[in-house]
Enzyme design. Structure first.
Site, PDB file in Angstrom:
ATOM      1  N   SER A  64      15.144   6.626   0.931  1.00 28.06           N
ATOM      2  CA  SER A  64      13.714   6.979   0.848  1.00 28.06           C
ATOM      3  C   SER A  64      13.449   8.437   0.509  1.00 28.06           C
ATOM      4  O   SER A  64      12.308   8.787   0.189  1.00 28.06           O
ATOM      5  CB  SER A  64      13.006   6.649   2.157  1.00 28.06           C
ATOM      6  OG  SER A  64      12.716   5.292   2.193  1.00 28.06           O
ATOM      7  N   LYS A  67      11.728   8.979  -2.673  1.00 27.85           N
ATOM      8  CA  LYS A  67      10.275   8.780  -2.850  1.00 27.85           C
ATOM      9  C   LYS A  67       9.555  10.112  -3.087  1.00 27.85           C
ATOM     10  O   LYS A  67       8.490  10.146  -3.700  1.00 27.85           O
ATOM     11  CB  LYS A  67       9.694   8.085  -1.607  1.00 27.85           C
ATOM     12  CG  LYS A  67      10.207   6.649  -1.421  1.00 27.85           C
ATOM     13  CD  LYS A  67       9.801   6.108  -0.058  1.00 27.85           C
ATOM     14  CE  LYS A  67      10.335   4.709   0.186  1.00 27.85           C
ATOM     15  NZ  LYS A  67      10.145   4.264   1.580  1.00 27.85           N
ATOM     16  N   TYR A 190      12.950   0.706  -8.422  1.00 30.54           N
ATOM     17  CA  TYR A 190      12.866   1.200  -7.045  1.00 30.54           C
ATOM     18  C   TYR A 190      14.238   1.157  -6.340  1.00 30.54           C
ATOM     19  O   TYR A 190      14.638   2.126  -5.688  1.00 30.54           O
ATOM     20  CB  TYR A 190      11.819   0.380  -6.272  1.00 30.54           C
ATOM     21  CG  TYR A 190      11.778   0.695  -4.795  1.00 30.54           C
ATOM     22  CD1 TYR A 190      11.183   1.863  -4.332  1.00 30.54           C
ATOM     23  CD2 TYR A 190      12.360  -0.167  -3.862  1.00 30.54           C
ATOM     24  CE1 TYR A 190      11.166   2.171  -2.977  1.00 30.54           C
ATOM     25  CE2 TYR A 190      12.339   0.133  -2.509  1.00 30.54           C
ATOM     26  CZ  TYR A 190      11.744   1.295  -2.070  1.00 30.54           C
ATOM     27  OH  TYR A 190      11.741   1.599  -0.727  1.00 30.54           O
ATOM     28  N   TYR A 241       7.446   8.200   8.766  1.00 27.17           N
ATOM     29  CA  TYR A 241       6.813   6.935   9.153  1.00 27.17           C
ATOM     30  C   TYR A 241       6.164   7.064  10.529  1.00 27.17           C
ATOM     31  O   TYR A 241       5.417   8.000  10.761  1.00 27.17           O
ATOM     32  CB  TYR A 241       7.823   5.777   9.087  1.00 27.17           C
ATOM     33  CG  TYR A 241       8.714   5.892   7.884  1.00 27.17           C
ATOM     34  CD1 TYR A 241       8.166   5.800   6.612  1.00 27.17           C
ATOM     35  CD2 TYR A 241      10.065   6.174   8.001  1.00 27.17           C
ATOM     36  CE1 TYR A 241       8.955   5.950   5.482  1.00 27.17           C
ATOM     37  CE2 TYR A 241      10.868   6.321   6.876  1.00 27.17           C
ATOM     38  CZ  TYR A 241      10.302   6.207   5.627  1.00 27.17           C
ATOM     39  OH  TYR A 241      11.077   6.359   4.531  1.00 27.17           O
ATOM     40  N   VAL A 259      17.179   5.969   5.001  1.00 23.10           N
ATOM     41  CA  VAL A 259      18.038   5.162   5.865  1.00 23.10           C
ATOM     42  C   VAL A 259      19.529   5.373   5.584  1.00 23.10           C
ATOM     43  O   VAL A 259      20.370   4.814   6.288  1.00 23.10           O
ATOM     44  CB  VAL A 259      17.691   3.646   5.837  1.00 23.10           C
ATOM     45  CG1 VAL A 259      16.343   3.363   6.464  1.00 23.10           C
ATOM     46  CG2 VAL A 259      17.785   3.075   4.428  1.00 23.10           C
TER      47      VAL A 259
HETATM   48  N1  GLN Z   1      15.639   1.338   0.020  1.00 23.08           N
HETATM   49  C1  GLN Z   1      15.147   1.338   1.356  1.00 23.08           C
HETATM   50  C2  GLN Z   1      14.126   0.221   1.563  1.00 23.08           C
HETATM   51  O1  GLN Z   1      13.339  -0.001   0.713  1.00 23.08           O
HETATM   52  C3  GLN Z   1      14.563   2.662   1.697  1.00 23.08           C
HETATM   53  C4  GLN Z   1      14.054   2.754   3.125  1.00 23.08           C
HETATM   54  C5  GLN Z   1      14.255   4.096   3.773  1.00 23.08           C
HETATM   55  O2  GLN Z   1      15.129   4.877   3.413  1.00 23.08           O
HETATM   56  N2  GLN Z   1      13.497   4.329   4.822  1.00 23.08           N
HETATM   57  O3  GLN Z   1      14.125  -0.439   2.552  1.00 23.08           O
END
Ligand code: GLN
Length: 305
Positions: A64, A67, A190, A241, A259
């Site tokens: 993530s 992003k 993505y 989050y 993650v």
């Molecule tokens: N690729 C992961 C997902 O879409 C990214 C989530 C994350 O790093 N929080 O679930």
């Protein structure tokens, strides 16, 4: 003078000695293969030397954290206004993959750093870029000044196979007419952006523009000051989050987690700082990374507050 190296060394020793390092993400099978006992940090100071400790040079899955790069590229191509009609900038107070809020709010994601928001940004980039995956990867390489950065195709394929939640989010967005391209094409982009592998140094270097009013390490402008202000504000309020409040409270910096166990944070005008420790807490953020950054800003007394 602050003893940055001494502080990083102490944080490293504490992390190594901690028994409960959290759990690696296993909902993406390829990520479950990583051992939780890696730990690295890299501090890039805008003025002066860099400092680093542990396994700062091992590449890991940025997930993530990507992003922030996709949002930055979309802002730099389209400006902020055109994007904010399709995705909001409010904290969600919910996990990164939460769906019910998206339905309640009729397909407008709360912010670009939750999965549904990042999927809308991915749709925008798939429409705008000539060769979406290649062009995005090149943007990240240019930010970091490192042409060796790559996707991990195995991780992207692994997530595509088990990404039911993201398919659900994308289908919901599509049903509310908030995606222009095919769900498959958007999610392929993505999953690839999330699969990029970088080490702590490369991430600290790539985040340099967010601490340096939009200009990267070599001084090339990538974003304007207003865009940087807005991206940093979104990181502070939404980067972790349902733990964004906790991160602001304990660490006091804009930042972003993934993650894969990475966290990047920054103090405008001062530094960027990356920590990698793959074990996660129950909110999906690096358990020891959160503690390490709290310890760093408390010991150095360097935070935006
Ligand atoms: N690729 C992961 C997902 O879409 C990214 C989530 C994350 O790093 N929080 O679930």
């Amino acid at each position: 003078m602050t003893n940055f190296q001494g502080i990083l060394d102490t944080i490293y020793e504490t992390a190594k000695a901690t028994k409960n390092k959290g759990e690696v993400a296993n909902y993406i099978p390829e990520l479950a293969k990583i051992k939780e006992d890696h730990f690295g940090m890299y501090l890039n100071k805008l003025q002066g030397e860099d400092y680093f400790v542990g396994e700062w040079d091992i590449p890991f899955s940025i997930q993530s954290i990507s992003k922030v790069f996709s949002l930055a590229l979309a802002f730099s191509m389209l400006g902020t206004k055109n994007i904010l009609t399709r995705v909001d900038v409010e904290p969600s107070g919910n996990p990164f993959n939460h769906l019910s809020l998206l339905e309640q709010e009729e397909g407008i994601p709360r912010n670009p750093l939750v999965n549904s928001g990042a999927i809308v940004i991915a749709d925008i980039l798939v429409s705008e870029l000539k060769n979406p995956k290649e062009d995005f990867l090149q943007f990240v390489r240019d930010l970091a000044h490192d042409q060796s950065i790559q996707f991990n195709e195995k991780v992207a394929a692994s997530e595509a196979k088990t990404g039911y939640n993201n398919f659900a989010a994308a289908n919901l967005l599509k049903s509310f007419n908030n995606l222009n391209n095919d769900v498959e094409a958007i999610l392929d982009f993505y999953f690839h952006q999330c699969s990029i592998e970088m080490n702590c140094k490369q991430l600290s270097d790539a985040f340099f523009p967010f601490a340096n009013q939009g200009s990267c390490l070599k001084g090339n402008p990538h974003l304007n000051k207003n865009q940087v202000k807005r991206i940093n504000a979104i990181m502070l309020t939404c980067g972790f989050y349902d733990e964004a409040g906790e991160f602001a409270f304990e660490v006091g910096l804009p930042g972003k987690s993934g993650v894969g166990g990475g966290i990047v944070a920054l103090l405008p005008g001062e530094f960027t700082l990356t920590c990698w420790s793959p074990g996660l807490n129950d909110k999906g953020n690096s358990k020891l990374g959160m503690l390490a950054l709290e310890s760093f800003t408390t010991q150095t007394q360097l935070s935006i507050f």
